[in-house]
Scaffold this active site. Structure first.
Site, PDB file in Angstrom:
ATOM      1  CE  LYS A  32      -3.872   2.181   0.172  1.00 53.43           C
ATOM      2  NZ  LYS A  32      -3.364   2.914  -1.028  1.00 53.43           N
ATOM      3  CE  LYS A  50       4.651   7.232  -1.988  1.00 56.62           C
ATOM      4  NZ  LYS A  50       4.020   7.653  -0.726  1.00 56.62           N
ATOM      5  CE  LYS A  61       4.010   7.557   5.458  1.00 61.92           C
ATOM      6  NZ  LYS A  61       3.659   8.498   4.355  1.00 61.92           N
ATOM      7  CB  THR A 117      -2.219  13.669   4.207  1.00 57.06           C
ATOM      8  OG1 THR A 117      -2.631  12.535   3.440  1.00 57.06           O
ATOM      9  CG2 THR A 117      -0.752  13.546   4.539  1.00 57.06           C
ATOM     10  N   GLY A 131      -2.648   8.222  -4.365  1.00 50.27           N
ATOM     11  CA  GLY A 131      -1.959   9.412  -4.843  1.00 50.27           C
ATOM     12  C   GLY A 131      -0.736   9.769  -4.015  1.00 50.27           C
ATOM     13  CG  ASP A 132       3.436  10.873  -2.805  1.00 52.14           C
ATOM     14  OD1 ASP A 132       3.318  10.527  -1.630  1.00 52.14           O
ATOM     15  OD2 ASP A 132       4.383  11.587  -3.203  1.00 52.14           O
ATOM     16  CG  ASN A 142      -4.551  16.605  -0.546  1.00 55.41           C
ATOM     17  OD1 ASN A 142      -3.983  15.898   0.276  1.00 55.41           O
ATOM     18  ND2 ASN A 142      -5.856  16.682  -0.638  1.00 55.41           N
ATOM     19  CD  GLN A 179       3.290   4.733   2.169  1.00 58.70           C
ATOM     20  OE1 GLN A 179       3.865   5.526   1.445  1.00 58.70           O
ATOM     21  NE2 GLN A 179       2.210   5.061   2.831  1.00 58.70           N
ATOM     22  CB  SER A 228      -5.588   4.800   1.797  1.00 54.89           C
ATOM     23  OG  SER A 228      -5.376   5.894   0.941  1.00 54.89           O
TER      24      SER A 228
HETATM   25  N1  GLU Z   1       1.163   9.000  -0.598  1.00 55.96           N
HETATM   26  C1  GLU Z   1       0.588   8.997   0.725  1.00 55.96           C
HETATM   27  C2  GLU Z   1       1.663   8.679   1.736  1.00 55.96           C
HETATM   28  O1  GLU Z   1       2.771   9.126   1.596  1.00 55.96           O
HETATM   29  C3  GLU Z   1      -0.650   8.154   0.831  1.00 55.96           C
HETATM   30  C4  GLU Z   1      -0.531   6.734   0.389  1.00 55.96           C
HETATM   31  C5  GLU Z   1      -1.849   5.974   0.336  1.00 55.96           C
HETATM   32  O2  GLU Z   1      -2.896   6.517   0.642  1.00 55.96           O
HETATM   33  O3  GLU Z   1      -1.760   4.790  -0.007  1.00 55.96           O
HETATM   34  O4  GLU Z   1       1.456   8.044   2.745  1.00 55.96           O
END
Ligand code: GLU
Length: 445
Positions: free
Chosen positions: A90, A126, A114, A210, A165-166, A241, A111, A377
């Site tokens: 994810k 990612k 996190k 976020t 997204g990112d 965002n 990630q 998410s």
């Molecule tokens: N890109 C965001 C992050 O850095 C969200 C990733 C997601 O929702 O999967 O955590």
């Protein structure tokens, strides 16, 4: 750094040459993990760290598309499926000209921790591309997204890998990507992507999550010192965002948010940033901050320069990696900084983090402070799996509980390992132990 971990670090760095951002993310995590390996020698015996630093799978692909003038363009696409011990991979997709394997790997590595901290069942991954959406028409962005998905679709799925997204990937891009996935697979598989539009499987609060989450985490840090956002002078970097929603949430808690930035410059609005105008300029018109300054009196626009020259008691870096260096950190500290909450991924350099920590500034690292996006998410995936959609209030309540939980887990872990208030240590150890335990339980994976 712990001597046993130094040897592993050196191997990882030598094995991944030229990937400076990935090196930085790895070194920062390794610096926290010595005490864990004293208590858990089984992690060393099982080579958990060596395995954790090697992605399970890395995909690099060609993305051909035609621009509006009919010319053929070629970009490079990436998806790094880093770790699936806790759930499907994810993590977001970033479309920005700076994207290369080292950036995708740093983001994917962060990630893992996190996502573990959120307490949700999601692994780490990612992806992205060096495609630059800026200045491109909707039709060009659509053709690019369709071509990108024409390769990516075979690697993803609601039980496999769930992109979102990112930077450079928002609702418009997720829409084009989802449409192409659906068309190729002939499946309405809502849970394959998150960040979808609300009428076709998206979650309320995901767009805000976020930025809101970063402010909630920072508020929890402030509370440990009997403080709050009320009356703080806040500077936010970025105006995308994450930044916009962080500004809105900080204002709702009584803060004065006086500055934000884009890649060309920054604005100072001592009356407090007008979020409605900012949304109009940035989200509806896809414009620049100088357009905001032109439409509102009393606003100064500084071309170039650093938004960190503006004094603040709370700094929320919400732009991009390594945007806040040691000198900027020292200047902020001299001028009365109390707390930093990272809305972006790794926005503070290692020198800046050291300055904040030595000065006793509350410092919430991105992998904890900005986890509200990916956590929501995971809530979107839950709604998709149960074919349900929740109210704004219920979803926001879940987000708040998750952020408070992450804060408390990081704080408790820092206490447990003898370094109270060190959220970097708390986040790294808290995330790591959860993933390491799952990897041990699942055998040699
Ligand atoms: N890109 C965001 C992050 O850095 C969200 C990733 C997601 O929702 O999967 O955590």
């Amino acid at each position: 750094m712990d001597a046993r971990l130094e040897a592993i670090r050196d191997t990882v760095l030598a094995r991944n040459p030229g990937e400076a951002e990935f090196h930085q993310a790895v070194v920062e995590v390794f610096e926290s993990l010595g005490p864990v390996h004293d208590r858990h020698p089984e992690f060393l015996d099982a080579a958990i760290l060596e395995r954790l630093c090697e992605p399970e799978r890395q995909i690099i692909f060609r993305v051909p598309w035609t621009d509006d003038a009919g010319r053929v363009q070629i970009n490079r696409g990436f998806r790094v499926e880093f770790n699936s011990a806790l759930g499907p991979y994810k993590g977001g997709l970033r479309f920005h000209p700076s994207v290369y394997l080292g950036i995708v790997k740093f983001l994917g590595f962060e990630q893992i921790f996190k996502n573990a901290l959120t307490g949700m069942p999601i692994g780490g991954g990612k992806g992205g591309s060096d495609f630059d959406p800026r200045g491109r028409s909707d039709a060009e962005v659509m053709r690019f997204c369709q071509s990108f998905m024409t390769e990516l679709y075979r690697h993803i799925g609601e039980y496999t890998d769930v992109p979102a997204g990112d930077i450079g990937v928002g609702g418009r891009e997720i829409g084009y990507l989802f449409g192409q996935y659906k068309r190729i697979t002939n499946r309405y598989e809502s849970g394959v992507l998150t960040g979808k539009g609300i009428s076709w499987g998206g979650s309320l609060v995901r767009p805000e999550a976020t930025g809101f989450g970063t402010v909630i985490f920072t508020q929890e840090m402030l509370k440990t010192r009997g403080d709050s956002f009320d009356g703080q002078r806040v500077v936010v970097s970025g105006s995308g965002n994450v930044a916009i929603n962080a500004i809105a949430k900080a204002q709702s808690l009584g803060a004065a948010v006086v500055a934000c930035s884009d890649s060309s410059g920054y604005i100072v609005d001592e009356a407090g940033i007008d979020v409605a105008l900012l949304r109009e300029v940035k989200e509806e018109e896809r414009g620049r901050l100088k357009d905001y300054a032109a439409r509102r009196s009393g606003v100064s626009y500084v071309d170039g320069g650093s938004v960190w020259d503006v004094d603040a008691t709370v700094a929320l870096p919400c732009a991009t990696q390594n945007e806040l260096d040691g000198d900027a950190a020292a200047r902020l500290v001299r001028n009365g900084l109390v707390a930093v909450g990272e809305g972006a991924n790794m926005p503070s350099t290692r020198e800046a983090v050291a300055v904040f920590q030595e000065a006793g500034v509350l410092f919430g690292p991105g992998k904890a402070a900005n986890a509200g996006g990916v956590a929501t998410s995971a809530l979107e995936m839950q709604q998709n799996a149960s074919r349900d959609s929740w109210s704004f209030e219920h979803t926001e309540e879940r987000l708040t509980d998750i952020m408070v939980g992450i804060h408390d887990r990081c704080a408790a872990t820092a206490d447990e390992y003898g370094d109270p208030g060190n959220y970097v240590l708390g986040a790294n150890i808290g995330g790591f132990v959860k993933v390491a335990d799952a990897m041990l339980a699942q055998g040699l994976i």
